[in-house]
Every structure is written in structure tokens, then in C-alpha cells.
Design a protein around this motif. Structure first.
Motif, short mmCIF file in Angstrom:
data_model
loop_
_atom_site.label_atom_id
_atom_site.label_comp_id
_atom_site.label_asym_id
_atom_site.label_seq_id
_atom_site.Cartn_x
_atom_site.Cartn_y
_atom_site.Cartn_z
N LEU A 31 -10.82 -3.36 -34.19
CA LEU A 31 -11.35 -1.95 -33.92
C LEU A 31 -11.94 -1.49 -35.28
O LEU A 31 -11.75 -2.04 -36.42
N ASN A 32 -13.00 -0.62 -35.10
CA ASN A 32 -13.62 0.21 -36.00
C ASN A 32 -12.35 1.27 -36.69
O ASN A 32 -11.56 1.63 -35.65
N LYS A 33 -12.35 1.33 -37.82
CA LYS A 33 -10.91 2.18 -38.26
C LYS A 33 -11.13 3.84 -38.06
O LYS A 33 -10.57 4.39 -38.67
N ARG A 34 -12.33 4.01 -37.48
CA ARG A 34 -12.50 5.46 -36.95
C ARG A 34 -12.38 6.36 -38.08
O ARG A 34 -11.99 7.37 -38.53
N ASN A 35 -13.58 6.19 -39.03
CA ASN A 35 -13.82 6.87 -40.29
C ASN A 35 -14.54 8.16 -39.59
O ASN A 35 -15.72 8.34 -40.10
N TYR A 36 -14.01 9.10 -39.00
CA TYR A 36 -14.50 10.45 -38.62
C TYR A 36 -13.93 11.18 -39.50
O TYR A 36 -12.78 11.57 -39.66
N ASN A 37 -14.82 12.49 -39.85
CA ASN A 37 -14.13 13.62 -40.42
C ASN A 37 -13.81 14.56 -39.56
O ASN A 37 -14.70 15.34 -39.01
N LEU A 38 -12.56 14.79 -39.07
CA LEU A 38 -12.25 15.97 -38.23
C LEU A 38 -11.45 16.97 -38.74
O LEU A 38 -10.90 17.80 -38.08
N THR A 39 -11.58 17.16 -40.16
CA THR A 39 -10.98 18.30 -40.77
C THR A 39 -11.51 19.44 -40.27
O THR A 39 -10.62 20.35 -40.09
N SER A 159 -14.00 6.15 -29.89
CA SER A 159 -13.03 5.22 -30.30
C SER A 159 -11.67 5.32 -29.26
O SER A 159 -10.60 5.31 -29.75
N PRO A 160 -11.95 5.11 -28.24
CA PRO A 160 -10.75 5.25 -27.15
C PRO A 160 -10.23 3.59 -27.32
O PRO A 160 -11.03 2.53 -27.40
N PHE A 161 -8.81 3.57 -27.30
CA PHE A 161 -8.08 2.26 -27.09
C PHE A 161 -7.17 2.37 -25.89
O PHE A 161 -6.44 3.21 -25.92
N ILE A 162 -7.34 1.51 -24.86
CA ILE A 162 -6.86 1.49 -23.70
C ILE A 162 -6.52 0.18 -23.24
O ILE A 162 -7.25 -0.82 -23.20
N LYS A 163 -5.25 -0.10 -22.62
CA LYS A 163 -4.83 -1.24 -22.29
C LYS A 163 -3.72 -1.15 -20.99
O LYS A 163 -3.21 0.08 -20.87
N ASP A 164 -3.53 -2.27 -20.33
CA ASP A 164 -2.45 -2.26 -19.38
C ASP A 164 -2.79 -1.34 -18.07
O ASP A 164 -1.68 -0.84 -17.72
N THR A 165 -3.98 -0.85 -17.86
CA THR A 165 -4.17 0.05 -16.65
C THR A 165 -4.00 -0.64 -15.39
O THR A 165 -4.34 -1.69 -15.22
N TRP A 166 -3.48 0.12 -14.48
CA TRP A 166 -3.34 -0.49 -12.93
C TRP A 166 -4.71 -0.61 -12.28
O TRP A 166 -4.88 -1.22 -11.54
N GLY A 167 -5.47 0.39 -12.78
CA GLY A 167 -6.80 0.30 -12.21
C GLY A 167 -7.74 -0.07 -13.18
O GLY A 167 -7.94 -0.96 -13.85
N ASP A 168 -8.64 0.74 -13.61
CA ASP A 168 -9.85 0.82 -14.72
C ASP A 168 -9.47 1.90 -15.93
O ASP A 168 -8.78 2.33 -16.08
N GLY A 169 -9.92 0.92 -17.21
CA GLY A 169 -9.88 1.61 -18.23
C GLY A 169 -10.27 3.06 -18.19
O GLY A 169 -9.66 4.04 -18.38
#
Length: 347
Positions: A31-39, A159-169
């Protein structure tokens, strides 16, 4: 980003011959550590500080989405039922460090955990979604999606992290119109049952800097599957760039065009797909292309599929191109093996 992908490739190469799965404790290595400034967003947001853990959080979280356009989710596990969550126009949704949407076990074969349906101008940051693949109550269906995008435009999934879906991510399709201007960047999708990402219909769909691995369980079982359902679907300016696919049961990237046929002699269907800097490791095929496999349909295609800087040396098989009627569709690649296969198989 280039260095991150080099690291990913080296790590996966070291794993591919020693194990068929990447253990969960190694997820962070990808994973990219998601360095986004969301302030700025957070300062304008509604934050769910009154969150109380429940067995089912669907109604509560949906009420947050309905109240305000900028929402920061609770920093905890959030349990979602078959209704799923729906974002609306102009929505910005932010997942915190420990936010996880977890699908409650179901016997339903079709649902979306997070739905982007008939909306525009949506941004979703750091989505963390776990499907019910390991908990599903039967073997019915194949359409349990992590993120379901339908008939929407101006969508960014960052930066979505998706796992273990019954169909598609992630599924990008619809019935009313094509999706437009969809951007998915820095995705990590693992152990989806059907496809990592399905692109059914879209214009200006960009999937970049992403890893998709260990897709298995229900065909097509591919990392990214570009496969329209009807000749009303569009595949215009589809870009897959800086993609790593790993150990998917069938294809790293699969393109199936046999539904793009028409009875009208004047209806040429333009397809423009660019696959740039794609590396596959351990999938059955790095790249698969299929047109009209029966050679009987009036398949009228124009346009180009362009493969640039692809690396399938560590795929179990480099590519597969089915005996097909591609008509005016061109395949551009510097890979002579793939190019010769296309010329040989095209009819």
C-alpha cells in the motif's frame, strides 16, 4: 510511485513460487501510505463522534450520508447489510485509519456494499471494504460488489483497499447510460471471487497505480475484466496504467467483446483501450482478448487496443487470443508474440 511499484514487483516475485496466497499481515507492504492532505474537507465535514457499535450500522451510516455532503466515517468497523450504502451528488466520503466497511453475511447473490448510482461529482478517499466471501450463507450468485458504480460521472476513488468480495471488488456498469470520467487510483484489491475490477461500460475510465491479486472462485476470475453486456455499452478511452496483477486464476487483464454486435450495417462500435506498464505475475494468462468466438455475429468494431510496456514473463502463459471476428479493431503492441497471435487468430 515508481519506486513503490518496483518494491511490490520484487516482493511478489519472491512470494509467487513459495505460496499461493499473500498472508494478510503482508497487505501493508503493497500500500501507498495515502499521503493526502484532507484537512480542508475534514474541517467542513460531518464527523460521527457519537458512533456506538451495533450489529448492523447501515441505517446510521446512511443517515450521515443523507445529512451532509462531506462525511468522515467512524474510526471503527462498520457492519453493512444487503441494502448497502448510497452516496449522492457532490459527496466526499473519507475513511479514517481504522474505518472498515464489513459486509454482514448473507444468502443474497447480488448487492453493492458501497453504491455510486446515477450520481455525479463524488470523491471517496481511503475506502476499506471487506466482503462476506468467507461468511456467505450459500453458493448462489456472483454479483456481491465491494464498490458498485452505475450510470455515474465525475467519480474519483482514491486508495481503496478491498478484499474478500462475493463478486467484484469494483464494478463499473449500468443500464441507463454509460459512466463518464471515472478515476480509480492506488487501489489494492485481493481475493475477490469473480473479478478485481469489471468495466462494462464507460467513457474516460482511468485505473492507475493499482494491485489486484488472487482473484478466484467464479468465472471470469480475472484481475481486470473489460466486458460489455450489450452493444449499447461503450468502451471509449479506457486507460489501465501502472497495474500489477498477481496469481489470478484466469487473466491478469481480460478483454471480451463478443456482446458488441449489431444487426445494423451502419452501426460501427468504437473501442479505445490503452494498457500501459502492466505486469502480471502468476496468473494463467497475462492478457486475454476475445471477440466474436462463434464467427457468426455481425460484430462491427473500430478502434484500437494498445499494449505498451507490458511484462508477462512471469505469467503462467503470456497471452491468449481466441479465434475471433474482430473486424476493424486493431491491436497495437511491440510484443511480437502477441502481435503475431492476434494476426493468426483474427478472422
Amino acid at each position: 510511485m515508481k519506486y513503490i511499484f518496483c518494491f511490490i514487483a520484487l516482493f511478489v516475485v519472491s512470494c509467487v513460487y513459495s505460496q499461493s496466497l499473500i498472508e494478510s499481515e503482508n497487505y501493508d507492504l503493497f500500500l501507498n501510505k495515502r499521503n493526502y492532505n484532507l484537512t480542508t474537507y475534514i474541517n467542513k465535514s460531518i464527523q460521527s463522534n457519537d458512533f456506538v457499535k451495533r450489529n448492523n450500522d447501515t441505517s446510521y451510516i446512511q443517515s450521515l450520508l443523507d445529512k451532509q455532503k462531506i462525511v468522515v466515517l467512524p474510526n471503527d468497523s462498520i457492519f453493512i447489510d444487503d441494502r448497502g450504502l448510497y452516496v449522492r451528488d457532490e459527496q466526499i466520503l473519507i475513511f479514517r485509519e481504522k474505518t472498515v466497511l464489513k459486509k454482514i453475511a448473507t444468502d443474497k447473490g447480488s448487492y453493492g456494499i458501497l453504491n455510486i448510482s446515477n450520481v455525479k461529482n463524488v470523491k471517496i478517499f481511503n475506502a476499506n471494504i471487506v466482503g462476506d466471501r468467507e461468511l456467505h450463507l450459500n453458493n448462489i450468485g456472483q454479483w456481491g460488489m465491494g464498490i458498485l458504480i452505475k450510470d455515474s460521472s465525475e467519480i474519483e476513488i482514491i486508495s481503496p483497499f478491498i478484499k474478500d468480495t462475493w463478486g467484484d471488488g469494483i464494478y463499473i456498469g449500468g443500464k441507463r447510460s454509460s459512466n463518464e470520467n471515472i478515476k480509480i487510483n492506488n487501489a489494492f484489491i485481493f481475493n475477490a471471487r469473480r473479478n478485481g475490477i469489471s468495466i462494462i461500460s464507460g467513457e474516460n475510465v482511468f485505473v492507475t497505480n493499482s494491485f489486484i491479486g488472487n482473484v478466484n472462485g467464479h468465472s471470469p476470475q480475472s484481475g481486470i475484466d473489460i466486458e460489455p453486456n450489450t452493444d449499447k455499452d461503450k468502451l471509449s478511452n479506457i486507460l489501465l496504467e501502472n497495474i500489477i496483477t498477481y496469481n489470478n486464476l484466469y487473466g491478469g487483464i481480460l478483454v471480451v467483446l463478443d456482446k458488441l454486435y449489431s444487426n445494423s450495417s451502419n452501426n460501427n462500435l468504437d473501442v479505445t483501450i490503452t494498457i500501459s506498464n502492466h505486469t502480471d505475475i502468476g496468473s494463467k494468462y497475462g492478457f486475454v482478448l476475445s471477440g466474436d468466438r462463434t464467427i457468426n455475429k455481425n460484430l462491427k468494431l473500430d478502434g484500437t487496443i494498445n499494449l505498451k510496456d507490458v511484462d508477462y514473463l512471469l505469467s503462467k502463459n503470456k497471452s491468449s487470443i481466441h479465434l475471433s471476428n474482430f473486424n476493424g479493431l486493431k491491436l497495437e503492441t511491440k510484443d511480437e508474440n502477441i502481435n503475431n497471435l492476434f494476426k493468426t487468430k483474427s478472422k
